[in-house]
Design an enzyme around this catalytic site. Structure first.
Site, PDB file in Angstrom:
ATOM      1  N   ARG A  60       2.717  -4.655 -14.202  1.00 55.78           N
ATOM      2  CA  ARG A  60       2.850  -4.690 -12.738  1.00 55.78           C
ATOM      3  C   ARG A  60       3.442  -6.032 -12.314  1.00 55.78           C
ATOM      4  NH1 ARG A  60       0.815  -2.489  -7.907  1.00 55.78           N
ATOM      5  NH2 ARG A  60      -0.321  -3.890  -6.532  1.00 55.78           N
TER       6      ARG A  60
ATOM      7  N   HIS B 298       0.573  -3.746  -1.474  1.00 52.59           N
ATOM      8  CA  HIS B 298      -0.244  -4.866  -1.000  1.00 52.59           C
ATOM      9  C   HIS B 298      -0.451  -4.746   0.507  1.00 52.59           C
ATOM     10  CE1 HIS B 298       0.896  -7.713  -4.565  1.00 52.59           C
ATOM     11  NE2 HIS B 298      -0.103  -6.913  -4.861  1.00 52.59           N
TER      12      HIS B 298
ATOM     13  N   ARG C 253      -0.528   0.431 -10.295  1.00 47.13           N
ATOM     14  CA  ARG C 253      -1.758  -0.002 -10.963  1.00 47.13           C
ATOM     15  C   ARG C 253      -2.181   1.042 -11.991  1.00 47.13           C
ATOM     16  NH1 ARG C 253      -2.518  -0.693  -5.316  1.00 47.13           N
ATOM     17  NH2 ARG C 253      -2.807  -2.881  -4.675  1.00 47.13           N
TER      18      ARG C 253
END
Length: 301
Positions: A246, A269, A145
């Site tokens: 991403r 995640h 990110r």
């Protein structure tokens, strides 16, 4: 300080301590709550479900997207859940308010050709250009990110092993591999970064990996501008940002047969369901390839 301001401040401090959310996320929470209480005109203890439903209806009438409305409702749920758990209110009014149903959009990603063009676009030997190249290569190589990239420190980088230590959401750490091209770009950048420090006699904080011309840690906004600049340079007409890279990283891995759980780990995640959106992207890609390639998919000539 009013009760409302007191509760909002406490809630934001709680979120910061418990989840380690970024200042950008905290500002979004604050703005959502202030907007709601400007609408409600009552203190948190007196808020009823009908007030929350009225606020949501007003947002929809104003033409706000379903994603934005869903986010605002999520903020209110988190806020009132916190007040209830801390004993500030006796009933949680947000608990009985229905969710806003939204159609999950497929993530946008670059083609392999465009991704290659993008990372090759910065080609001069200037400090900013080599830094930009290292940033683009690292994005495409690791799928991190923008906040994670900006938060990287020199000690997080292990070029010998080809690994970086990333601090993700909630300050959770993970180790992510770095590809050969990204390693080469980072080596060049680090060399020119050192020259800049000596040449300009900058009083650098030695910690940040990516810095601007003044020796300060690069910001999210600066990185977004870098991605947009080179996307325009290679002729990508759609607006793209760091998150597009991403998505590109994850989509290209899946297309090449990578396991979904591996992609989940690389992206950081918490839930596999978040990563599963890329299976729909891959299916769309497979259908497009089939339509172009399979004899039976073509109309009779």
């Amino acid at each position: 300080m009013t009760n409302t301001q007191f509760y909002i401040t406490n809630f934001l401090n709680h979120i910061k301590l418990q989840k380690g959310d970024s200042s950008h996320t905290l500002r979004a929470y604050k703005n959502d709550l202030e907007e709601f209480f400007n609408f409600a005109k009552v203190e948190p203890e007196k808020v009823e479900p009908i007030v929350i439903r009225g606020f949501i209806s007003e947002q929809i009438l104003k033409g706000k997207s379903k994603t934005t409305v869903a986010r605002k409702l999520s903020t209110l749920r988190s806020f009132f859940s916190y007040l209830y758990s801390e004993g500030f209110i006796k009933i949680n009014p947000a608990r009985v308010v229905s969710s806003v149903k939204i159609k999950r959009a497929l993530p946008k990603f670059l083609t392999v050709d465009d991704a290659f063009k993008l990372v090759e676009a910065p080609s001069e030997d200037k400090f900013t250009v080599q830094r930009d190249k290292a940033i683009l290569e690292l994005f495409y190589s690791s799928g991190i990110r923008v906040s994670e990239l900006c938060g990287l420190n020199l000690e997080d980088l292990d070029l010998k092993e080809g690994l970086i230590k990333v601090r993700g959401k909630g300050k959770k750490e993970r180790i992510v591999p770095v590809g050969q091209k990204a390693k080469e770009a980072l080596k060049k950048y680090l060399a020119i970064r050192q020259i800049l420090r000596i040449k300009k006699k900058l009083s650098l904080d030695e910690t940040p990996l990516f810095i601007n011309n003044r020796g300060q840690r690069i910001s999210d906004r600066q990185v977004r501008r870098i991605v947009e600049k080179y996307a325009k340079f290679i002729g990508v007409l759609e607006k793209i940002g760091p998150h597009t890279l991403r998505h590109t990283f994850a989509s290209h891995l899946l297309m090449e047969g990578a396991d979904l759980r591996v992609i989940q780990e690389l992206l950081g995640h918490a839930s596999l369901s978040t990563t599963q959106i890329y299976t729909h992207v891959d299916l769309k890609h497979l259908i497009e390839v089939y339509d172009k390639s399979h004899p039976l998919s073509k109309e009779d000539e």
